[in-house]
Scaffold this active site. Sequence first.
Site, PDB file in Angstrom:
ATOM      1  N   ASN A 157       2.303  -0.789   8.897  1.00 46.21           N
ATOM      2  CA  ASN A 157       0.977  -1.264   8.532  1.00 46.21           C
ATOM      3  C   ASN A 157       0.303  -1.927   9.727  1.00 46.21           C
ATOM      4  OD1 ASN A 157       3.006  -3.330   7.932  1.00 46.21           O
ATOM      5  ND2 ASN A 157       1.449  -4.505   6.852  1.00 46.21           N
ATOM      6  N   GLU A 186      -2.958  -4.394  10.166  1.00 47.47           N
ATOM      7  CA  GLU A 186      -4.014  -5.177   9.539  1.00 47.47           C
ATOM      8  C   GLU A 186      -5.142  -5.450  10.526  1.00 47.47           C
ATOM      9  OE1 GLU A 186      -1.153  -7.453   6.333  1.00 47.47           O
ATOM     10  OE2 GLU A 186      -2.090  -8.647   7.907  1.00 47.47           O
ATOM     11  N   CYS A 211      -2.391   1.001   5.762  1.00 46.38           N
ATOM     12  CA  CYS A 211      -1.033   0.922   5.214  1.00 46.38           C
ATOM     13  C   CYS A 211      -0.090   1.792   6.040  1.00 46.38           C
ATOM     14  CB  CYS A 211      -1.034   1.388   3.762  1.00 46.38           C
ATOM     15  SG  CYS A 211      -2.005   0.353   2.647  1.00 46.38           S
ATOM     16  N   GLU A 229       2.144   3.960   5.113  1.00 43.27           N
ATOM     17  CA  GLU A 229       2.207   5.346   4.657  1.00 43.27           C
ATOM     18  C   GLU A 229       1.033   6.153   5.206  1.00 43.27           C
ATOM     19  OE1 GLU A 229       3.534   2.692   1.128  1.00 43.27           O
ATOM     20  OE2 GLU A 229       2.245   2.540   2.888  1.00 43.27           O
ATOM     21  N   CYS A 286       1.359   1.421  -2.582  1.00 43.39           N
ATOM     22  CA  CYS A 286       0.217   0.960  -3.369  1.00 43.39           C
ATOM     23  C   CYS A 286      -0.522   2.178  -3.937  1.00 43.39           C
ATOM     24  CB  CYS A 286      -0.712   0.107  -2.503  1.00 43.39           C
ATOM     25  SG  CYS A 286      -1.644   1.025  -1.251  1.00 43.39           S
ATOM     26  N   CYS A 297      -2.157   4.426  -1.316  1.00 41.69           N
ATOM     27  CA  CYS A 297      -1.179   5.231  -0.584  1.00 41.69           C
ATOM     28  C   CYS A 297      -0.624   6.358  -1.448  1.00 41.69           C
ATOM     29  CB  CYS A 297      -0.060   4.356  -0.042  1.00 41.69           C
ATOM     30  SG  CYS A 297      -0.608   3.403   1.393  1.00 41.69           S
TER      31      CYS A 297
END
Length: 148
Positions: A43, A45, A54, A56, A97, A100
Amino acid sequence: MTDPAQLIAAARAAAAHAHAPYSRFAVGAALLMEDGSIVTGANFENASYGLSLCAETVAIASASAAGRLRQIVAIGVIGGAMDAEGIPTGTTPVSPCGRCRQVINEAAQMGGRDLPVHCGAAEGDAIRSYRLSELLPDAFGPADLGIG
């Protein structure tokens, strides 16, 4: 097929490179490709939270950029709160999530597969394995638009 533990180990290695100064939650993802190679992502940010990526998504975008989107055969994901040194911790497996799951579905449908998704923790041996269709039933994707 690679052992799910190998994908989780690759995802853990990727999570060590997470840029997560805001959530302090590191996530790593590992994609198993048709040829047995592994593509990873962590990830990333951003101070403008909505621009964060993310793990993924990073891994799938990397595979796509290499022309390999349709070659993904399995995915492993781990995550955990970062300790003071920035190392992911925790023994509870995490799953992708919702966003994703949709991104994974795009790759899965383009490759004509119901991908296995192996969910692990930052520490320990616990792995929960699912088919993508279990995590995102009745998914909307390229097939619904006549693509794929």
